[in-house]
Design an enzyme around this catalytic site. Structure first.
Site, mmCIF file in Angstrom:
data_model
loop_
_atom_site.group_PDB
_atom_site.id
_atom_site.type_symbol
_atom_site.label_atom_id
_atom_site.label_comp_id
_atom_site.label_asym_id
_atom_site.label_seq_id
_atom_site.Cartn_x
_atom_site.Cartn_y
_atom_site.Cartn_z
ATOM 1 N N GLY A 189 14.107 15.274 -22.652
ATOM 2 C CA GLY A 189 15.374 14.549 -22.694
ATOM 3 C C GLY A 189 16.600 15.365 -23.075
ATOM 4 C CB SER A 190 17.411 18.948 -23.375
ATOM 5 O OG SER A 190 17.178 19.506 -22.106
ATOM 6 N NE ARG A 194 4.580 6.591 -5.852
ATOM 7 C CZ ARG A 194 4.497 7.650 -6.639
ATOM 8 N NH1 ARG A 194 3.351 7.951 -7.191
ATOM 9 N NH2 ARG A 194 5.542 8.389 -6.883
ATOM 10 C CG MET A 244 9.072 15.484 -14.842
ATOM 11 S SD MET A 244 10.287 16.434 -13.887
ATOM 12 C CE MET A 244 9.295 17.851 -13.450
ATOM 13 N NE ARG A 245 5.479 7.152 -11.407
ATOM 14 C CZ ARG A 245 4.201 7.101 -11.062
ATOM 15 N NH1 ARG A 245 3.337 7.928 -11.593
ATOM 16 N NH2 ARG A 245 3.770 6.229 -10.177
ATOM 17 C CG HIS A 304 15.513 21.008 -8.535
ATOM 18 N ND1 HIS A 304 14.237 20.538 -8.756
ATOM 19 C CD2 HIS A 304 15.374 22.216 -7.931
ATOM 20 C CE1 HIS A 304 13.366 21.422 -8.311
ATOM 21 N NE2 HIS A 304 14.028 22.446 -7.805
ATOM 22 C CD GLU A 321 13.958 7.098 2.701
ATOM 23 O OE1 GLU A 321 12.919 7.329 3.333
ATOM 24 O OE2 GLU A 321 14.751 6.180 2.983
ATOM 25 C CG ASP A 335 13.366 18.644 -5.950
ATOM 26 O OD1 ASP A 335 13.826 17.789 -6.722
ATOM 27 O OD2 ASP A 335 12.310 19.247 -6.177
#
Ligand code: GAR
Length: 209
Positions: free
Chosen positions: A13-14, A67, A92-93, A111, A144, A147
């Site tokens: 969480g930084s 999901r 991270m999902r 990213h 979609e 990254d």
């Protein structure tokens, strides 16, 4: 009116903290309405609570492999908090097209590479292995494809001869903490992005948004 923003995290969480800190400034155009983690034990949750931010854990484990149901719960939480913008900050999902389309044009991600180079994981190790001389980080709108999506801001640092994965990661993370609040501010205020020639130097950390 400040842009009500929800932050999704999975861990440390930084970057979330840098956004919360920036949003605490009186003239900042966004406010952090909620922090949502998909991991109950994410260290970032305690940081958000310390800042007095509304926090919700929506654990993907509780939804098994569904999901869509997990993301629907996140979507509901964001809308209940009146969010109009979402920042992924170490979330991270992978997101399904359902969620991405719901927040299209209003969801930002950070990213740790100069996209389009080094999508995915282990970006610093891969940058070192590739022998790149410049590395950095990117804030982009989420589409979609993983990254990918329109780039809002980037910052770069030289890769030094004695860099390790850890030293490079530390330097890039410091840049992340600068560009994410800048990018969210540009996005929230609808400020047009300056042309790329506003990027002044590749040696000093450079920010363009
Ligand atoms: C950050 O370096 C962020 O760029 C990266 O995870 C880290 C989270 O750190 N995100 C990704 O790799 C997403 N593809 P933080 O929890 O301390 O912000």
């Amino acid at each position: 009116m400040k842009t009500r923003t929800g932050i999704l995290i999975s861990g440390r969480g930084s970057n979330m903290a840098s956004l919360i800190h920036a949003a605490g400034q009186p003239n900042y155009p966004a406010e952090i309405a909620i922090v949502i983690s998909n991991h109950p034990d994410a260290p970032g949750l305690a940081i958000a609570r310390k800042y007095g931010i509304c926090v919700e854990v929506i654990a993907n484990a509780a939804y098994g492999g569904d999901r869509g149901a997990h993301e629907a719960a996140i979507d509901t939480a964001l809308r209940n908090a009146d969010c109009t913008t979402v920042c992924l900050a170490g979330y991270m999902r992978l997101l399904t097209p359902f969620f991405v389309r719901r927040w299209e044009g209003s969801m930002l991600n950070i990213h740790p590479s100069l996209l389009p180079a080094f999508r995915g994981l282990n970006t610093h190790a891969r940058a070192l292995a590739a022998g790149v001389k410049i590395h950095g980080c990117t804030v982009h709108l989420v589409t979609e494809m993983m990254d990918e999506g329109p780039i809002l801001a980037q910052a770069a640092t030289p890769v030094l001869p004695d860099d390790t994965e850890a030293s490079l990661a530390e330097r890039v993370l410091a840049l992340e903490h600068k560009i994410y609040p800048t990018a969210l501010a540009c996005h929230a205020s609808g400020k047009p992005l300056p042309p790329p020639n506003k990027v002044r130097s590749l040696i000093n950390p450079c920010i363009s948004c």
